[in-house]
Design a protein around this motif. Structure first.
Motif, PDB file in Angstrom:
ATOM      1  N   LEU A  43       0.525  -1.349  -0.046  1.00 28.86           N
ATOM      2  CA  LEU A  43      -0.280  -0.007   0.025  1.00 28.86           C
ATOM      3  C   LEU A  43       0.866   1.314  -0.210  1.00 28.86           C
ATOM      4  CD1 LEU A  43      -2.516   1.413   0.515  1.00 28.86           C
ATOM      5  CD2 LEU A  43      -2.405   1.208   2.947  1.00 28.86           C
ATOM      6  N   ALA A  44       1.629   1.928   1.027  1.00 25.20           N
ATOM      7  CA  ALA A  44       2.473   2.265   0.193  1.00 25.20           C
ATOM      8  C   ALA A  44       3.745   2.970  -0.184  1.00 25.20           C
ATOM      9  CB  ALA A  44       3.626   2.277   1.961  1.00 25.20           C
ATOM     10  N   GLN A  46       2.090   1.783  -3.547  1.00 27.74           N
ATOM     11  CA  GLN A  46       1.531   2.074  -4.075  1.00 27.74           C
ATOM     12  C   GLN A  46       0.903   3.551  -4.054  1.00 27.74           C
ATOM     13  OE1 GLN A  46       0.343   0.342  -6.626  1.00 27.74           O
ATOM     14  NE2 GLN A  46      -0.485   2.014  -7.739  1.00 27.74           N
ATOM     15  N   LEU A  47       0.939   4.645  -3.098  1.00 29.26           N
ATOM     16  CA  LEU A  47       0.378   5.471  -2.836  1.00 29.26           C
ATOM     17  C   LEU A  47       1.895   6.377  -3.651  1.00 29.26           C
ATOM     18  CD1 LEU A  47      -0.847   4.946   0.888  1.00 29.26           C
ATOM     19  CD2 LEU A  47      -1.763   5.774  -1.192  1.00 29.26           C
ATOM     20  N   VAL A  50       1.441   6.387  -6.854  1.00 29.16           N
ATOM     21  CA  VAL A  50       0.532   7.410  -7.266  1.00 29.16           C
ATOM     22  C   VAL A  50      -0.063   8.977  -7.762  1.00 29.16           C
ATOM     23  CG1 VAL A  50      -2.051   7.823  -7.246  1.00 29.16           C
ATOM     24  CG2 VAL A  50      -1.222   5.365  -7.509  1.00 29.16           C
ATOM     25  N   ALA A  51       0.791   9.532  -5.882  1.00 24.27           N
ATOM     26  CA  ALA A  51       1.612  10.367  -5.875  1.00 24.27           C
ATOM     27  C   ALA A  51       2.331  11.315  -6.908  1.00 24.27           C
ATOM     28  CB  ALA A  51       2.311  10.789  -4.351  1.00 24.27           C
TER      29      ALA A  51
END
Length: 197
Positions: A43-44, A46-47, A50-51
């Motif tokens: 999750l980290a 992918q975040l 995307v950021a």
């Protein structure tokens, strides 16, 4: 300094997300911590990705990772129809239904005198330009049935009057809806928009 300060800070950040209050955020963070290799690390990553890559489509306002989104880049969708929506979530909802085969235009909100949001704060001028530049034949106003949504629809209709066919989504009884559970406004809209059988 609290030994759980970082975890509490993560909970506070998660609680700012729509649909997550403090309790839900706490449960989500605890699940992430418990399954950090399976959930938190991916999750980290992918975040962060995307950021760095997410951007608004230069034409319609959709969110993607390229200058022009996949919908606007698809020539099969250049059929002269533009569906105007309030925000990207509405665009995604329309796409989930899989029935609209044209292009979109995301306004980024609705007109609101109370919040001092005028046409210049929204993507209305860009819509008017698209109608002139892209050979648009129909603009479908798919705005929410709120006071601000209807005010915005009327403003857009005034701006585009005589230039293009203007339509709006039908309003009224939802599929599977029972009259006894509907509010007066919905029943009134359904009766006004009745059609021949």
């Amino acid at each position: 300094m609290s030994p759980t300060r970082d975890i509490e800070a993560l909970i506070e950040l998660m609680a700012r997300l729509p649909g997550l209050g403090p309790r839900s955020a706490r449960r989500a963070v605890l699940q992430l911590v418990r399954k950090r290799d399976l959930l938190m690390a991916p999750l980290a990553a992918q975040l962060l990705k995307v950021a760095e890559t997410a951007r608004e489509c230069a034409l319609c306002g959709n969110v993607g990772t390229t200058e022009i989104c996949h919908i606007c880049a698809d020539e099969r969708r250049a059929n002269g129809e533009i569906c105007v929506v309030e925000d990207v979530a509405d665009l995604w909802a329309m796409e989930r239904a899989g029935v609209f085969k044209g292009r979109y235009h995301v306004l980024g909100g609705t007109l609101s005198a109370l919040d001092q949001i005028g046409p210049e704060q929204l993507r209305i001028p860009a819509l008017v330009a698209r109608v002139a530049d892209e050979g648009v034949t129909e603009v479908i106003l798919a705005l929410n049935a709120t006071i601000d949504g209807q005010t915005t629809a009327h403003y857009i209709a005034d701006q585009l009057e005589g230039r293009v066919r203007l339509t709006s989504l039908a309003q009224g009884v939802p599929v599977g809806g029972e009259l006894d559970y509907l509010d007066d406004g919905t029943i009134s809209a359904a009766l006004s928009a009745r059609k021949d059988i």
